[in-house]
Design a protein around this motif. Sequence first.
Motif, PDB file in Angstrom:
ATOM      1  N   LEU A  93      -1.121   5.971  -9.501  1.00 40.43           N
ATOM      2  CA  LEU A  93      -1.546   4.603  -9.794  1.00 40.43           C
ATOM      3  C   LEU A  93      -2.267   4.023  -8.605  1.00 40.43           C
ATOM      4  O   LEU A  93      -2.166   4.527  -7.489  1.00 40.43           O
ATOM      5  CB  LEU A  93      -0.358   3.726 -10.191  1.00 40.43           C
ATOM      6  CG  LEU A  93       0.843   3.595  -9.249  1.00 40.43           C
ATOM      7  CD1 LEU A  93       0.590   2.622  -8.120  1.00 40.43           C
ATOM      8  CD2 LEU A  93       2.046   3.141 -10.041  1.00 40.43           C
ATOM      9  N   ASN A  94      -3.030   2.969  -8.849  1.00 40.06           N
ATOM     10  CA  ASN A  94      -3.590   2.162  -7.771  1.00 40.06           C
ATOM     11  C   ASN A  94      -3.889   0.770  -8.283  1.00 40.06           C
ATOM     12  O   ASN A  94      -4.090   0.549  -9.475  1.00 40.06           O
ATOM     13  CB  ASN A  94      -4.818   2.810  -7.133  1.00 40.06           C
ATOM     14  CG  ASN A  94      -6.088   2.572  -7.916  1.00 40.06           C
ATOM     15  OD1 ASN A  94      -6.111   2.629  -9.127  1.00 40.06           O
ATOM     16  ND2 ASN A  94      -7.156   2.319  -7.212  1.00 40.06           N
ATOM     17  N   PHE A  95      -3.852  -0.184  -7.366  1.00 40.35           N
ATOM     18  CA  PHE A  95      -4.133  -1.586  -7.649  1.00 40.35           C
ATOM     19  C   PHE A  95      -5.254  -2.039  -6.707  1.00 40.35           C
ATOM     20  O   PHE A  95      -5.389  -1.519  -5.603  1.00 40.35           O
ATOM     21  CB  PHE A  95      -2.903  -2.460  -7.399  1.00 40.35           C
ATOM     22  CG  PHE A  95      -1.807  -2.286  -8.400  1.00 40.35           C
ATOM     23  CD1 PHE A  95      -1.734  -3.096  -9.522  1.00 40.35           C
ATOM     24  CD2 PHE A  95      -0.830  -1.316  -8.223  1.00 40.35           C
ATOM     25  CE1 PHE A  95      -0.721  -2.950 -10.440  1.00 40.35           C
ATOM     26  CE2 PHE A  95       0.194  -1.167  -9.136  1.00 40.35           C
ATOM     27  CZ  PHE A  95       0.245  -1.987 -10.253  1.00 40.35           C
ATOM     28  N   VAL A  96      -6.016  -3.025  -7.143  1.00 39.48           N
ATOM     29  CA  VAL A  96      -7.039  -3.654  -6.311  1.00 39.48           C
ATOM     30  C   VAL A  96      -6.840  -5.163  -6.407  1.00 39.48           C
ATOM     31  O   VAL A  96      -7.344  -5.802  -7.324  1.00 39.48           O
ATOM     32  CB  VAL A  96      -8.464  -3.261  -6.746  1.00 39.48           C
ATOM     33  CG1 VAL A  96      -9.497  -3.941  -5.850  1.00 39.48           C
ATOM     34  CG2 VAL A  96      -8.646  -1.747  -6.726  1.00 39.48           C
ATOM     35  N   PRO A  97      -6.060  -5.756  -5.481  1.00 45.95           N
ATOM     36  CA  PRO A  97      -5.811  -7.196  -5.527  1.00 45.95           C
ATOM     37  C   PRO A  97      -6.949  -8.024  -4.914  1.00 45.95           C
ATOM     38  O   PRO A  97      -7.521  -7.649  -3.896  1.00 45.95           O
ATOM     39  CB  PRO A  97      -4.541  -7.384  -4.711  1.00 45.95           C
ATOM     40  CG  PRO A  97      -4.116  -6.054  -4.247  1.00 45.95           C
ATOM     41  CD  PRO A  97      -5.171  -5.074  -4.562  1.00 45.95           C
ATOM     42  N   PHE A  98      -7.236  -9.163  -5.551  1.00 50.03           N
ATOM     43  CA  PHE A  98      -8.119 -10.219  -5.040  1.00 50.03           C
ATOM     44  C   PHE A  98      -7.220 -11.438  -4.865  1.00 50.03           C
ATOM     45  O   PHE A  98      -6.524 -11.812  -5.805  1.00 50.03           O
ATOM     46  CB  PHE A  98      -9.227 -10.551  -6.044  1.00 50.03           C
ATOM     47  CG  PHE A  98     -10.108  -9.376  -6.364  1.00 50.03           C
ATOM     48  CD1 PHE A  98     -11.256  -9.163  -5.628  1.00 50.03           C
ATOM     49  CD2 PHE A  98      -9.787  -8.503  -7.390  1.00 50.03           C
ATOM     50  CE1 PHE A  98     -12.070  -8.087  -5.917  1.00 50.03           C
ATOM     51  CE2 PHE A  98     -10.596  -7.424  -7.687  1.00 50.03           C
ATOM     52  CZ  PHE A  98     -11.747  -7.213  -6.941  1.00 50.03           C
ATOM     53  N   TYR A  99      -7.248 -12.094  -3.700  1.00 52.40           N
ATOM     54  CA  TYR A  99      -6.244 -13.120  -3.442  1.00 52.40           C
ATOM     55  C   TYR A  99      -6.731 -14.214  -2.506  1.00 52.40           C
ATOM     56  O   TYR A  99      -7.668 -14.041  -1.728  1.00 52.40           O
ATOM     57  CB  TYR A  99      -4.978 -12.485  -2.855  1.00 52.40           C
ATOM     58  CG  TYR A  99      -5.235 -11.634  -1.636  1.00 52.40           C
ATOM     59  CD1 TYR A  99      -5.209 -12.183  -0.364  1.00 52.40           C
ATOM     60  CD2 TYR A  99      -5.516 -10.277  -1.767  1.00 52.40           C
ATOM     61  CE1 TYR A  99      -5.448 -11.406   0.747  1.00 52.40           C
ATOM     62  CE2 TYR A  99      -5.769  -9.495  -0.663  1.00 52.40           C
ATOM     63  CZ  TYR A  99      -5.731 -10.056   0.592  1.00 52.40           C
ATOM     64  OH  TYR A  99      -5.984  -9.281   1.697  1.00 52.40           O
TER      65      TYR A  99
END
Length: 186
Positions: A93-99
């Motif tokens: 899995l992988n995530f790409v957060p924008f915050y």
Amino acid sequence: MKKIALVLFLALFLVVGVSSASMAQVPGYWDIKGAIDFGGEADIDGYGDTDVESGFTLVGEYKVPYTSEWTFGGGVQYQLDRDLDDNGLNDSLNFVPFYALAHYNMQNSPYYFLGHLGYNSFDMDNTSDTSGGMYYAVGAGMDLSNNMSAELMYSVNNGEADGFRGSGNNVDVEYSKLTVSLGYQF
């Protein structure tokens, strides 16, 4: 629809924040970081908690000092794929957060506290479709020099996987981890 609205809100926040800072001649700066994620665990509905192997994350943040104590800004992280330690099924899995971020400097000290709140995109093997969710993090850091810093953060990424492992079920995925990063500001 809520997810699209959240992404648009965060994008607007970043654009307005950067534009306001440049128009007001407030000197903002970029913070580029390399991070190692340790001790990760994915809570997958119906499958329980699954250990996640350590992985690397690339981070880019734009920060604007507001007062001598407070700094605000926004950022994005790219988590390189990491494997789930679950019966050798080779899921990753992988995530790409924008915050958005808030950074509080302690007076007369190189130490600071920080928090992130945003939305992340999500990708996972052995699913027919995935969708992102909420991202949040809290942590502490230390300025090592005028342009170097080190941070320790606890963060949680959320997402949804449709058709996980060939089932017709939609499952919620919550990935929590401890991250150590080293940053360079310019």
